[in-house]
Design a protein around this motif. Structure first.
Motif, PDB file in Angstrom:
ATOM      1  N   SER A 172       8.254   8.487  -4.935  1.00 22.52           N
ATOM      2  CA  SER A 172       9.742   7.107  -5.577  1.00 22.52           C
ATOM      3  C   SER A 172       9.858   6.721  -4.233  1.00 22.52           C
ATOM      4  O   SER A 172      10.440   7.358  -3.329  1.00 22.52           O
ATOM      5  CB  SER A 172      10.567   8.434  -5.670  1.00 22.52           C
ATOM      6  N   VAL A 173      10.830   5.406  -4.817  1.00 21.97           N
ATOM      7  CA  VAL A 173      11.106   4.464  -4.034  1.00 21.97           C
ATOM      8  C   VAL A 173      12.308   3.471  -4.908  1.00 21.97           C
ATOM      9  O   VAL A 173      11.737   3.027  -5.695  1.00 21.97           O
ATOM     10  CB  VAL A 173       9.947   3.608  -3.486  1.00 21.97           C
ATOM     11  N   GLY A 174      13.090   3.871  -3.781  1.00 20.72           N
ATOM     12  CA  GLY A 174      14.269   2.751  -4.471  1.00 20.72           C
ATOM     13  C   GLY A 174      14.568   1.859  -4.181  1.00 20.72           C
ATOM     14  O   GLY A 174      13.881   1.180  -2.749  1.00 20.72           O
ATOM     15  N   ILE A 175      15.034   0.598  -4.997  1.00 15.51           N
ATOM     16  CA  ILE A 175      14.975  -1.266  -4.078  1.00 15.51           C
ATOM     17  C   ILE A 175      16.411  -0.481  -3.699  1.00 15.51           C
ATOM     18  O   ILE A 175      17.160  -0.501  -3.652  1.00 15.51           O
ATOM     19  CB  ILE A 175      14.808  -1.768  -5.584  1.00 15.51           C
ATOM     20  N   CYS A 176      16.123  -1.574  -2.765  1.00 15.74           N
ATOM     21  CA  CYS A 176      17.331  -1.880  -1.764  1.00 15.74           C
ATOM     22  C   CYS A 176      18.204  -3.018  -1.576  1.00 15.74           C
ATOM     23  O   CYS A 176      17.118  -3.573  -1.652  1.00 15.74           O
ATOM     24  CB  CYS A 176      17.713  -1.241   0.091  1.00 15.74           C
ATOM     25  N   GLY A 177      19.445  -3.352  -1.225  1.00 17.47           N
ATOM     26  CA  GLY A 177      19.420  -4.886  -1.235  1.00 17.47           C
ATOM     27  C   GLY A 177      19.781  -5.675   0.150  1.00 17.47           C
ATOM     28  O   GLY A 177      19.241  -6.304  -0.486  1.00 17.47           O
ATOM     29  N   SER A 178      19.224  -4.580   0.989  1.00 14.70           N
ATOM     30  CA  SER A 178      18.724  -5.500   1.841  1.00 14.70           C
ATOM     31  C   SER A 178      16.676  -5.330   1.573  1.00 14.70           C
ATOM     32  O   SER A 178      16.421  -7.149   1.820  1.00 14.70           O
ATOM     33  CB  SER A 178      18.053  -4.453   3.539  1.00 14.70           C
ATOM     34  N   ASP A 179      15.940  -5.369   0.296  1.00  9.05           N
ATOM     35  CA  ASP A 179      14.524  -5.696   0.219  1.00  9.05           C
ATOM     36  C   ASP A 179      15.270  -6.960  -0.792  1.00  9.05           C
ATOM     37  O   ASP A 179      14.425  -7.560  -0.608  1.00  9.05           O
ATOM     38  CB  ASP A 179      14.152  -4.503  -0.570  1.00  9.05           C
ATOM     39  N   VAL A 180      16.491  -7.161  -1.449  1.00 12.35           N
ATOM     40  CA  VAL A 180      16.388  -8.419  -2.142  1.00 12.35           C
ATOM     41  C   VAL A 180      16.821  -9.281  -1.466  1.00 12.35           C
ATOM     42  O   VAL A 180      16.230 -10.460  -1.611  1.00 12.35           O
ATOM     43  CB  VAL A 180      17.352  -7.474  -3.324  1.00 12.35           C
ATOM     44  N   PHE A 221      11.755  13.976  -6.164  1.00 12.63           N
ATOM     45  CA  PHE A 221      11.079  12.847  -5.329  1.00 12.63           C
ATOM     46  C   PHE A 221      12.491  12.396  -5.262  1.00 12.63           C
ATOM     47  O   PHE A 221      12.781  11.803  -4.331  1.00 12.63           O
ATOM     48  CB  PHE A 221      10.121  13.092  -6.255  1.00 12.63           C
ATOM     49  N   GLU A 222      12.948  12.079  -6.569  1.00 11.37           N
ATOM     50  CA  GLU A 222      14.103  11.159  -6.667  1.00 11.37           C
ATOM     51  C   GLU A 222      15.417  11.200  -6.014  1.00 11.37           C
ATOM     52  O   GLU A 222      15.856  10.403  -4.672  1.00 11.37           O
ATOM     53  CB  GLU A 222      14.519  10.798  -8.033  1.00 11.37           C
ATOM     54  N   GLU A 223      15.420  12.435  -5.571  1.00  9.66           N
ATOM     55  CA  GLU A 223      16.431  12.849  -5.084  1.00  9.66           C
ATOM     56  C   GLU A 223      16.174  11.775  -2.973  1.00  9.66           C
ATOM     57  O   GLU A 223      17.233  11.920  -2.659  1.00  9.66           O
ATOM     58  CB  GLU A 223      17.410  14.312  -5.110  1.00  9.66           C
ATOM     59  N   GLY A 224      14.997  13.088  -3.530  1.00  7.14           N
ATOM     60  CA  GLY A 224      14.165  12.281  -1.760  1.00  7.14           C
ATOM     61  C   GLY A 224      14.462  11.190  -1.700  1.00  7.14           C
ATOM     62  O   GLY A 224      14.572  11.147  -0.398  1.00  7.14           O
ATOM     63  N   ALA A 225      13.787  10.112  -2.684  1.00 10.85           N
ATOM     64  CA  ALA A 225      14.629   8.901  -2.152  1.00 10.85           C
ATOM     65  C   ALA A 225      15.563   8.583  -1.597  1.00 10.85           C
ATOM     66  O   ALA A 225      15.837   7.550  -0.923  1.00 10.85           O
ATOM     67  CB  ALA A 225      13.696   8.219  -3.125  1.00 10.85           C
ATOM     68  N   GLU A 244      13.291   3.614   0.907  1.00 13.71           N
ATOM     69  CA  GLU A 244      14.176   4.802   0.026  1.00 13.71           C
ATOM     70  C   GLU A 244      13.437   5.364  -0.106  1.00 13.71           C
ATOM     71  O   GLU A 244      12.606   4.938  -1.513  1.00 13.71           O
ATOM     72  CB  GLU A 244      15.065   4.285  -0.786  1.00 13.71           C
ATOM     73  N   ALA A 245      12.718   6.663   0.583  1.00 10.87           N
ATOM     74  CA  ALA A 245      11.621   7.265  -0.340  1.00 10.87           C
ATOM     75  C   ALA A 245      11.220   8.645  -0.057  1.00 10.87           C
ATOM     76  O   ALA A 245      11.467   9.261   0.876  1.00 10.87           O
ATOM     77  CB  ALA A 245      10.023   6.324   0.653  1.00 10.87           C
ATOM     78  N   SER A 246      10.089   8.931  -1.101  1.00 11.35           N
ATOM     79  CA  SER A 246       9.435  10.285  -0.984  1.00 11.35           C
ATOM     80  C   SER A 246       9.028  10.797  -1.328  1.00 11.35           C
ATOM     81  O   SER A 246       7.653   9.452  -2.373  1.00 11.35           O
ATOM     82  CB  SER A 246       9.836  11.241  -1.764  1.00 11.35           C
ATOM     83  N   GLY A 247       7.420  11.594  -1.608  1.00  6.84           N
ATOM     84  CA  GLY A 247       6.389  12.075  -1.407  1.00  6.84           C
ATOM     85  C   GLY A 247       5.382  12.880  -0.942  1.00  6.84           C
ATOM     86  O   GLY A 247       6.064  14.225  -0.225  1.00  6.84           O
ATOM     87  N   THR A 248       4.281  13.074  -0.887  1.00  7.88           N
ATOM     88  CA  THR A 248       3.580  14.405  -0.699  1.00  7.88           C
ATOM     89  C   THR A 248       2.300  13.691   0.516  1.00  7.88           C
ATOM     90  O   THR A 248       1.637  12.891   0.392  1.00  7.88           O
ATOM     91  CB  THR A 248       3.056  14.658  -2.277  1.00  7.88           C
ATOM     92  N   VAL A 249       2.262  14.858   0.951  1.00  7.11           N
ATOM     93  CA  VAL A 249       0.946  15.092   2.257  1.00  7.11           C
ATOM     94  C   VAL A 249       0.122  15.278   1.750  1.00  7.11           C
ATOM     95  O   VAL A 249      -0.774  15.787   0.773  1.00  7.11           O
ATOM     96  CB  VAL A 249       1.413  16.142   3.562  1.00  7.11           C
ATOM     97  N   VAL A 250      -0.410  14.120   1.949  1.00  6.69           N
ATOM     98  CA  VAL A 250      -1.954  13.960   1.639  1.00  6.69           C
ATOM     99  C   VAL A 250      -2.889  14.563   2.949  1.00  6.69           C
ATOM    100  O   VAL A 250      -4.419  14.580   2.664  1.00  6.69           O
ATOM    101  CB  VAL A 250      -2.973  13.451   0.060  1.00  6.69           C
ATOM    102  N   LYS A 251      -2.107  14.138   4.017  1.00  4.63           N
ATOM    103  CA  LYS A 251      -3.539  14.157   5.104  1.00  4.63           C
ATOM    104  C   LYS A 251      -2.635  14.084   6.140  1.00  4.63           C
ATOM    105  O   LYS A 251      -1.249  13.419   6.561  1.00  4.63           O
ATOM    106  CB  LYS A 251      -4.679  13.217   5.299  1.00  4.63           C
ATOM    107  N   VAL A 252      -3.060  15.064   7.579  1.00  3.40           N
ATOM    108  CA  VAL A 252      -2.016  15.250   8.360  1.00  3.40           C
ATOM    109  C   VAL A 252      -2.868  15.267   9.901  1.00  3.40           C
ATOM    110  O   VAL A 252      -4.127  15.043  10.369  1.00  3.40           O
ATOM    111  CB  VAL A 252      -2.222  16.851   8.895  1.00  3.40           C
ATOM    112  N   GLY A 253      -2.463  14.164  10.940  1.00  2.00           N
ATOM    113  CA  GLY A 253      -3.006  14.198  11.669  1.00  2.00           C
ATOM    114  C   GLY A 253      -3.216  15.096  12.766  1.00  2.00           C
ATOM    115  O   GLY A 253      -2.596  16.070  12.509  1.00  2.00           O
ATOM    116  N   SER A 254      -3.564  15.156  13.662  1.00  2.00           N
ATOM    117  CA  SER A 254      -4.640  15.788  14.942  1.00  2.00           C
ATOM    118  C   SER A 254      -3.333  17.654  15.283  1.00  2.00           C
ATOM    119  O   SER A 254      -3.586  18.119  15.392  1.00  2.00           O
ATOM    120  CB  SER A 254      -5.449  16.158  16.002  1.00  2.00           C
ATOM    121  N   ALA A 255      -2.296  16.522  15.755  1.00  3.25           N
ATOM    122  CA  ALA A 255      -1.401  17.331  16.339  1.00  3.25           C
ATOM    123  C   ALA A 255      -0.163  17.540  15.908  1.00  3.25           C
ATOM    124  O   ALA A 255       1.015  18.112  15.917  1.00  3.25           O
ATOM    125  CB  ALA A 255      -0.836  16.358  18.066  1.00  3.25           C
ATOM    126  N   VAL A 256      -0.425  17.418  14.249  1.00  2.67           N
ATOM    127  CA  VAL A 256       1.429  17.506  12.992  1.00  2.67           C
ATOM    128  C   VAL A 256       1.627  19.457  13.333  1.00  2.67           C
ATOM    129  O   VAL A 256       0.195  19.982  12.941  1.00  2.67           O
ATOM    130  CB  VAL A 256       0.827  17.031  12.920  1.00  2.67           C
TER     131      VAL A 256
END
Length: 356
Positions: A39-47, A147-151, A69-81
């Motif tokens: 989920s990604v919200g559109i902000c006034g700055s984007d417009v 997810f929307e609350e997260g965004a 303004e965003a949320s998502g799911t981790v699908v890959k992690v870096g080696s030091a994470v």
């Protein structure tokens, strides 16, 4: 994990030239995570970037992915994470310091001149199917936070930062100028932090009605004929006394004037809305009454508090989302936002999961 190569992205090429296009799926660095965006919200700055090509000194000079303004799911992690793993649902803090400068060390990393910030030229945003971000600036969402609350934590963070800067506390009497998304989250946070009375102003009766539903004690509809001094008197009459704190969320010169005139002597005005670089304001009036004028630039150290507020039910941001579009209809979603319809327009980036 096998990933769909589809990385549809919303890219602003130049003034009023917004396109949907495919981009390669990026590979996370050692300290990054790859996210499947939800989920990604559109902000006034984007417009604003789309319609004007710039905000102040930030100018679009090359194609830029919008969205922060965003949320998502981790699908890959870096080696030091260490703090995240595949499958974690996260909210994204879009501002990531690039260096450990004095602003970072004293906890005000939002003011660092070299900060990376999603969808602020030249940095790409996250309005796409896949996106990489610093793992340290991705925050796990509890199971009862959508997810929307997260965004919506991103705009909510502006409200938290504004209320902290203002010193909102138990019993505070607060005026909020503007009932757009930022005015409404400032209202929610002020109430959660213990404000006893909140009055909010706006030109739109629809937005004032939403403010009342979200907990505003009083709402004042502004008409073109109101002078700032008259509005200030209306606010004091309605509250029974001038507010101790005013949070100005419009950036409109006359509204800033109202904010200063309305605020109690010894009180605080926080300027959140961004308008013209120069504004004529009654500075001497503020000075002789010891009214502090404080600025706000984004936020810092707010995501943990925001997540706690949402998870506990102290703050309900769900009513703010009034429109939803799949990512494929991003151009229509931007038009809807530009026309000022509703409150918050949310884009759904995961074609297999369009739920809130």
């Amino acid at each position: 994990m096998v990933m769909d190569p589809d990385n549809l992205s919303v890219v602003l090429h130049s003034l009023k030239d917004l396109r949907l296009e495919q981009r390669p799926i990026p590979e996370p660095g050692p300290n990054d995570v790859l996210l499947r965006m939800h989920s990604v919200g559109i902000c006034g700055s984007d417009v604003h970037y789309w319609q004007h090509g710039r905000i102040g000194d930030f100018v679009v000079t090359k194609p830029m992915v919008l969205g922060h303004e965003a949320s998502g799911t981790v699908v890959k992690v870096g080696s030091a994470v260490k703090n995240l793993q595949i499958g974690d649902r996260v909210a994204i803090e879009p501002g990531v310091p690039r260096e450990t400068d004095e602003f970072f060390k004293n906890g005000r990393y939002n003011l660092s001149p070299t900060i990376f910030f999603c969808a602020t030229p030249p940095d790409d945003g996250n309005l796409s199917r896949y996106y990489i971000h610093s793992a340290n600036f991705c925050y796990k969402l509890p199971a009862n936070v959508t997810f929307e609350e997260g965004a919506l934590i991103e705009p909510l963070s502006v409200g938290i930062h504004a209320c902290r800067r203002a010193g909102v506390t138990l019993g505070s009497i607060v005026l909020i100028c503007g009932a757009g998304p930022i005015g409404l989250v400032s209202l929610l946070v002020a109430k959660a932090m213990g404000a006893s009375k909140v009055v909010i102003t706006d030109l739109s009766q629809e937005r004032l009605s939403m403010a009342k539903e979200l907990g505003a004690d009083f709402a004042i509809a502004i008409t073109k004929g109101n002078s700032p001094q008259e509005l200030a008197k209306n606010v004091a009459d309605m509250l029974g006394a001038p507010p101790q704190i005013t949070i100005e969320c419009t950036g409109v010169e006359s509204s800033i004037q109202t904010a200063i005139y309305a605020t109690q002597s010894g009180g605080v005005v926080v300027l959140v809305g961004l308008g013209a670089e120069m504004a004529t304001i009654p500075l001497v009036n503020a000075a002789v009454r010891e009214v502090d004028i404080r600025g706000v630039f984004r936020y810092c150290n707010t995501w943990p508090m925001a997540i706690a507020m949402l998870a506990s039910g102290k703050v309900n941001v769900k009513p703010l989302v009034t429109h939803r579009f799949p990512l494929e209809q991003a151009l229509q979603a931007f038009e809807t936002t530009k026309q000022g319809l509703g409150i918050k327009v949310m884009l759904k980036c995961d074609k297999n999961d369009q739920k809130p």
